[in-house]
Design an enzyme around this catalytic site. Sequence first.
Site, PDB file in Angstrom:
ATOM      1  N   ASP A 171      30.454  36.456  36.623  1.00 59.97           N
ATOM      2  CA  ASP A 171      30.446  35.212  37.374  1.00 59.97           C
ATOM      3  C   ASP A 171      31.836  34.913  37.946  1.00 59.97           C
ATOM      4  O   ASP A 171      32.844  35.113  37.267  1.00 59.97           O
ATOM      5  CB  ASP A 171      30.019  34.091  36.406  1.00 59.97           C
ATOM      6  CG  ASP A 171      29.857  32.749  37.086  1.00 59.97           C
ATOM      7  OD1 ASP A 171      29.061  32.660  38.033  1.00 59.97           O
ATOM      8  OD2 ASP A 171      30.540  31.787  36.674  1.00 59.97           O
ATOM      9  N   GLU A 176      30.360  38.724  41.137  1.00 57.81           N
ATOM     10  CA  GLU A 176      30.095  37.685  42.134  1.00 57.81           C
ATOM     11  C   GLU A 176      31.411  37.265  42.775  1.00 57.81           C
ATOM     12  O   GLU A 176      32.202  36.561  42.159  1.00 57.81           O
ATOM     13  CB  GLU A 176      29.434  36.461  41.479  1.00 57.81           C
ATOM     14  CG  GLU A 176      29.136  35.360  42.493  1.00 57.81           C
ATOM     15  CD  GLU A 176      29.235  33.942  41.930  1.00 57.81           C
ATOM     16  OE1 GLU A 176      28.728  33.025  42.586  1.00 57.81           O
ATOM     17  OE2 GLU A 176      29.819  33.737  40.849  1.00 57.81           O
TER      18      GLU A 176
END
Length: 543
Positions: A247, A283
Amino acid sequence: MLMNKKRLLITIIVLLIALIIGIVFITAGRQKPAVLDSKVQMTAFNAGLETKAHAPGYGTTYEIFVYSFCDSDGDGIGDINGIRSKLDYIEDLGFDAIWLTPVHPSPTYHKYDVTDYFAIDPVFGTLEDYEALIAECHERGISVIMDMVLNHTSTEHGWFKEASDYLRELPDDWEPDSSYCQYFDYYNFSRESKEGYAPLEGTNWYYEARFWSGMPDLNLSSTKVRDEVGYILDFWIKKGVDGFRLDAVTSYWTGDPDGNVNFLRFFCDTARSIDPDTYIVGEAWTDRANIAILYSSGIDSLFNFPFAGQEGIICNILRGSNSASDYVKALNSSDDAYRSANPSYIDAPFYTNHDMARSAGYYALDQGPQTKMSYALSLLMSGNSYVYYGEEIGMKGSGKDENKRAPMYWSDDPDDPDVCAGPPDMDEVKMKFPSLKDQQEDELSIYSWFKQVIKVRNAFPAISMGKARLDETVSGDTVAAFFKECNGEDPVYIVINLSEETKTLSIAPDGMELSAVLNTNEEKIVFENGTLTLPSYSIAIFS
Ligand code: CA
């Protein structure tokens, strides 16, 4: 007498021919009954396509927002056992990997602020449930990708609580000493207020919290934090996790790509030292140039954001702001940029995710074809292709984040036990297309389209592994024609019509035959004597 013998012979020959024709006719009818029954060409035409093996990582991955996917125990919250009950559905769609949004304990519904990296949030189930999910996935050849949120923790994580308690007790004129409280080093504390910092309640201190005050940023340059990351990876890889989705990697060091590359390299090296086959996707919600920089870390994949979402390359092509041939040109320039940074990179195309408005809202007047074609453009890209749950039935959801994470629309039945309640504070989300149950009955539904597109992707490994080569003689504003080629695989030639009119095209697909069709209506795709008749919003695949 002679005449009679001749007549008899002729009669026998005629009868034999009639018999042979009859048998051929009946056999043909038996072999392809779907051709007679189906009104949609692709259902019958693609019936014989079979999945072929691809290199590791070049698959198709289903993103599951755990809270909203499937509830197994009646509390309205999606859970691990709910996912287990839908593995037939996921496998039948043709996916060979699942990415679950975070499953670790956390005070929020989305769980992107972890309080314990070594456990499963009780609302989602137990560690045993998660291990059973991994085992059942592996039996089916499905990989499990775990979401790993390392930019920050929750303020309720024990590390942050201990560090905060320490600073609350520390006299104002004393310097903090991490030999008294090692967790002081785990975060970025400061006596000065800075951009991206939040005040620490009950002290004169501030802490870095780039997303919100409930998510304190970890100090990823700390050796102790890196040791913790090593323990976390060891724990989950030994449980059978196949890969990690990282993330917010651009926020590890805000505005410092070198720092981010350094941590990504550490993460990949650590994971691969435990299991060299661990797959890692990051990401990085940024542009091509910045994604390319991060690829130099050696990470396998980074989501290809420039192609995704309402402002991305695919949507612009469907809207007509870019030409169809720009699709192939963008594939090539993207590949050049990433490959030069990491020659063994695996692209990670996707069209939407849990932070984006759902695609069915992108084209106001669309009754299906544009939504379908945009997803085909995403799924025909090379690499590991990601699909956010619910996109395969064209679910709606935009505005606040909760709306983008609405319950999977399994059916219209208010008593359907699988359907979740949805995130707290979600607005009522009005759907545009029917529920899965209704779409499964319809050969022209969004769901049927997804199933066919993934089937085609799985049948021709050159689609997921090949490099695109534009056929400039055929391509233009609304037609994209291109080869996909890679070593060791049969090449394919793909022609896409992104217009509302039927196109009649002279093509020369190098001796290949029409091998798969993707229709959005009942008009047939026909290839005869070098002429391809390609109906509105349809795709022909030659091999
Ligand atoms: Ca539940």
